[in-house]
Design an enzyme around this catalytic site. Structure first.
Site, short mmCIF file in Angstrom:
data_model
loop_
_atom_site.label_atom_id
_atom_site.label_comp_id
_atom_site.label_asym_id
_atom_site.label_seq_id
_atom_site.Cartn_x
_atom_site.Cartn_y
_atom_site.Cartn_z
N LYS A 141 0.88 -1.16 0.00
CA LYS A 141 0.00 0.00 0.00
C LYS A 141 0.92 1.22 0.00
O LYS A 141 1.43 1.63 1.04
CB LYS A 141 -0.88 -0.02 1.25
CG LYS A 141 -2.22 0.66 1.11
CD LYS A 141 -2.16 2.13 0.78
CE LYS A 141 -1.85 2.99 1.99
NZ LYS A 141 -1.59 4.40 1.60
N GLU A 167 8.94 16.41 15.37
CA GLU A 167 9.43 16.25 14.00
C GLU A 167 8.64 17.18 13.07
O GLU A 167 7.42 17.13 13.02
CB GLU A 167 9.25 14.80 13.53
CG GLU A 167 9.80 14.56 12.15
CD GLU A 167 9.51 13.15 11.62
OE1 GLU A 167 8.36 12.70 11.69
OE2 GLU A 167 10.46 12.50 11.13
N GLU A 183 9.92 1.49 10.68
CA GLU A 183 10.89 2.59 10.54
C GLU A 183 10.09 3.87 10.66
O GLU A 183 9.29 4.19 9.77
CB GLU A 183 11.61 2.48 9.19
CG GLU A 183 12.46 1.23 9.10
CD GLU A 183 13.15 1.05 7.75
OE1 GLU A 183 13.10 1.95 6.90
OE2 GLU A 183 13.74 -0.02 7.56
N CYS A 234 13.83 11.06 6.62
CA CYS A 234 13.68 10.70 8.03
C CYS A 234 15.00 10.82 8.78
O CYS A 234 15.03 11.05 9.98
CB CYS A 234 13.15 9.29 8.15
SG CYS A 234 14.25 8.09 7.40
P1 NAD Z 1 2.43 8.42 7.36
O1 NAD Z 1 2.60 7.65 8.61
O2 NAD Z 1 1.45 9.52 7.33
O3 NAD Z 1 2.00 7.46 6.17
C1 NAD Z 1 2.79 6.34 5.81
C2 NAD Z 1 1.89 5.30 5.18
O4 NAD Z 1 0.99 4.80 6.15
C3 NAD Z 1 1.04 5.84 4.02
O5 NAD Z 1 1.01 4.85 3.02
C4 NAD Z 1 -0.33 5.99 4.68
O6 NAD Z 1 -1.40 5.93 3.78
C5 NAD Z 1 -0.34 4.82 5.63
N1 NAD Z 1 -1.25 4.92 6.76
C6 NAD Z 1 -1.64 6.03 7.43
N2 NAD Z 1 -2.48 5.70 8.44
C7 NAD Z 1 -2.60 4.35 8.42
C8 NAD Z 1 -3.32 3.40 9.21
N3 NAD Z 1 -4.07 3.78 10.25
N4 NAD Z 1 -3.21 2.10 8.90
C9 NAD Z 1 -2.45 1.69 7.87
N5 NAD Z 1 -1.76 2.54 7.07
C10 NAD Z 1 -1.82 3.85 7.35
O7 NAD Z 1 3.88 8.90 6.95
P2 NAD Z 1 4.28 9.84 5.74
O8 NAD Z 1 3.72 11.19 6.03
O9 NAD Z 1 3.94 9.16 4.47
O10 NAD Z 1 5.87 9.88 5.85
C11 NAD Z 1 6.55 10.78 6.66
C12 NAD Z 1 6.91 10.13 7.98
O11 NAD Z 1 7.60 8.93 7.73
C13 NAD Z 1 7.84 10.96 8.84
O12 NAD Z 1 7.45 10.85 10.17
C14 NAD Z 1 9.19 10.30 8.64
O13 NAD Z 1 10.12 10.49 9.66
C15 NAD Z 1 8.80 8.88 8.52
N6 NAD Z 1 9.82 8.11 7.81
C16 NAD Z 1 10.63 7.28 8.51
C17 NAD Z 1 11.63 6.56 7.86
C18 NAD Z 1 12.57 5.65 8.61
O14 NAD Z 1 13.34 4.94 7.96
N7 NAD Z 1 12.56 5.64 9.92
C19 NAD Z 1 11.80 6.71 6.50
C20 NAD Z 1 10.95 7.58 5.81
C21 NAD Z 1 9.95 8.27 6.47
O1 6OD Z 2 18.70 4.07 3.08
C1 6OD Z 2 17.79 3.36 3.50
O2 6OD Z 2 17.81 2.13 3.40
C2 6OD Z 2 16.63 3.96 4.15
N1 6OD Z 2 15.72 3.11 4.65
C3 6OD Z 2 16.53 5.31 4.21
C4 6OD Z 2 15.48 5.99 4.84
C5 6OD Z 2 15.32 7.30 4.61
C6 6OD Z 2 14.25 8.02 5.20
O3 6OD Z 2 13.69 8.97 4.70
#
Ligand code: NAD
Ligand code: 6OD
Length: 493
Positions: free
Chosen positions: A185, A397, A261, A295
């Site tokens: 998804k 964040e 993550e 992130c």
């Molecule tokens: P988000 O949590 O809003 O959405 C991520 C995904 O989850 C989307 O596909 C969304 O549709 C889905 N989703 C939302 N609510 C849901 C639910 N209740 N059940 C199932 N699926 C659901 O995140 P975003 O705004 O797309 O991305 C930004 C965030 O992601 C930031 O907080 C960022 O730090 C984090 N992030 C973390 C990493 C990491 O590696 N730790 C990497 C990239 C992004």
């Molecule tokens: O480099 C990667 O494997 C990884 N998961 C990066 C995540 C970046 C977050 O925005």
């Protein structure tokens, strides 16, 4: 129907090897954040579409994919990687349309990593040894124990919008290499490259039902229905910590495994003995790359007092030199935020910082863009100083092109301040004193600490977050912890 025939207008689900509009009859707009133009309509999946995708994935586990040798699967995954590379320009166009990020960035990071994520895990799984223990028994004959790894089953993959292809394939690559099947998804903001990958999977000979995609939102939509579906054996998710909490509750029903993550509030620590040119170059990237939507990016910068003023002045100069504009303009180094909604959130923090008395070193608002880009989700690269560590600007964040810079006076003090957060994803330490580099890095509570670099990735290493930044580690052999189940066989001799 071929994805090419859709030409980004109508984004369909990909279920059991076929593109389908599903049965919900619902669609939503796909909006380009560069100028606010509608670039297509995306079909929204509800329970029926998720159910069809999960059933296809379950059937494929028992089909040719399940019976294939690891080496055969590996060959197919190499063809998937080659297929992405062969259609590099299409993936690049799709990713830039969805995200607005500069082509120069996506062509160096997003698309090559999207391909590499298949090759690295296809090769890696072949070289992981299985354990074996001899057990002495009273009759003297003994017993031999050995481990076997089996796929977990159907993996639900929920991915975010910031690095869509890279982060989705970072999970799909190891999942498939380990013999699982997936239902993905993708974020509702960025459906295109995940959809396009379906064609590459078919062309590479991936059997039907191994890779499935259902589009939609989170709550009351494809995301929630996928995580609640009893036919999903484990869920891997990248996104916000709050969303992770909701998904963990869903995964609790049926006691399914999760790999998360999540968010971060990452520190950079700049010691006076650093190479300042390198520290500025690295911090420019860690704060502003991908319009601050990484992130691993830095939102809290701590600079040792003797170089504080110079560091602030030089980072300001760098930020003011960034060129904002269309992805295809090769001189552009910053795109828009992902959406108007996210722009509102980031601008809310810009206002809050001002209200809380921050010194706005640069930025703090919406840039004056040319007429044709005014409908886009643009924000200025922004730097603040003057706030305390307890300020929400230092705690929450923001996920935008912004950072707060604070001075510090001692190593002990800065380690404590860097760790004063509920998050623990990444950090960067800048020093030419390598004893200090090792010492400080080991004390930062986070999954990855870079010393004198940022986002330098070796895909064999463990990747994940400490504290509220995640659960589990992916990358290298660590991915096998989640994507396989280790079983023990005990043979009495
Ligand atoms: P988000 O949590 O809003 O959405 C991520 C995904 O989850 C989307 O596909 C969304 O549709 C889905 N989703 C939302 N609510 C849901 C639910 N209740 N059940 C199932 N699926 C659901 O995140 P975003 O705004 O797309 O991305 C930004 C965030 O992601 C930031 O907080 C960022 O730090 C984090 N992030 C973390 C990493 C990491 O590696 N730790 C990497 C990239 C992004
Ligand atoms: O480099 C990667 O494997 C990884 N998961 C990066 C995540 C970046 C977050 O925005």
């Amino acid at each position: 129907m071929s994805y090419k025939a859709m030409s980004h207008r109508d984004v369909l689900h990909f279920i059991n090897g076929e593109y389908t509009p599903g049965t919900s009859g619902l669609t939503f707009e796909n909006i380009c954040p560069v100028d606010g133009q509608v670039i297509g309509r995306v079909h929204e999946g509800k329970r029926d579409e998720v159910d069809a995708a999960v059933q296809a994935a379950r059937a494929a586990l028992k089909g040719p994919w399940g019976r294939m040798s690891m080496a055969e699967r590996g060959e197919i995954l190499h063809r998937v990687a080659d297929g992405i590379t062969a259609r590099f320009d299409e993936f690049l166009e799709a990713e830039c349309l969805d995200t607005g990020k500069p082509r120069s960035l996506a062509s160096h990071i997003d698309i090559p990593r999207g391909a590499a994520n298949f090759k690295i895990f296809a090769d890696l799984v072949k070289n992981v040894p299985e354990e074996s223990f001899h057990l002495a028994t009273p009759d003297g004959a003994g017993a031999q124990n050995y481990g076997i790894r089996v796929p977990k089953g159907v993996i639900g993959v929920i991915s975010p919008w910031n690095l869509p292809l890279l982060l989705m394939t970072w999970k799909v690559g190891p999942a498939l290499a380990c013999g699982n099947t997936v239902v993905v998804k993708p974020s509702e903001e960025t459906p295109l490259t995940t959809a396009l990958l379906g064609e590459v999977m078919n062309d590479a000979g991936v059997p039907k039902g191994v890779y499935n995609v259902v589009h939609g939102f989170g709550p009351d939509s494809a995301g929630a229905y996928l995580t609640e579906h009893p036919g999903v054996d484990a869920i891997t998710f990248t996104g916000e910590t709050r969303t992770g909490t909701a998904i963990m509750k869903a995964a609790a029903v049926g006691v399914r495994d999760v790999s998360f993550e999540l968010g971060g509030k990452n520190p950079a620590i700049v010691f006076a003995d650093c190479d300042l040119d390198k520290a500025i170059e690295g911090t420019m990237r860690s704060v502003f790359a991908n319009c601050g939507q990484v992130c691993l990016g830095t939102e809290r910068v701590f600079v040792e007092r003797p170089i504080f003023d110079e560091f602030v002045a030089r980072l300001r100069q760098g930020a003011e030199g960034l060129k904002l504009g269309r992805p295809e303009d090769e001189t552009v180094n910053m795109g828009p935020l992902i959406s108007k909604e996210h722009q509102k959130k980031v601008l809310g923090y810009y206002d809050l910082a001002r209200e809380l008395g921050a010194t706005v070193v640069t930025g703090g608002g919406v840039p004056d863009m040319p007429e044709d880009l005014r409908g886009g989700a643009w924000v200025e690269p922004t730097i603040w100083t003057g706030l305390g560590d307890d300020s929400p600007i230092m705690k929450e964040e923001i996920f935008g092109p912004c950072c707060h810079i604070s001075p510090f006076d001692s190593e002990e003090e800065v380690i404590e301040r860097a760790n004063d957060t509920v998050y623990g994803l990444a950090s960067a330490v800048w020093t030419e004193n390598m004893s200090r580099g090792h010492r400080v890095a080991a004390q930062i509570e986070c999954g990855i600490c870079w010393v004198n670099s940022w986002f330098l990735r070796d895909l064999r290493t463990a990747f994940g977050g400490s504290k509220q930044s995640g659960i589990g580690r992916e990358g290298g052999v660590h991915s096998l912890e989640f994507y396989t189940e280790l079983r023990n066989i005990c043979v009495k001799l």
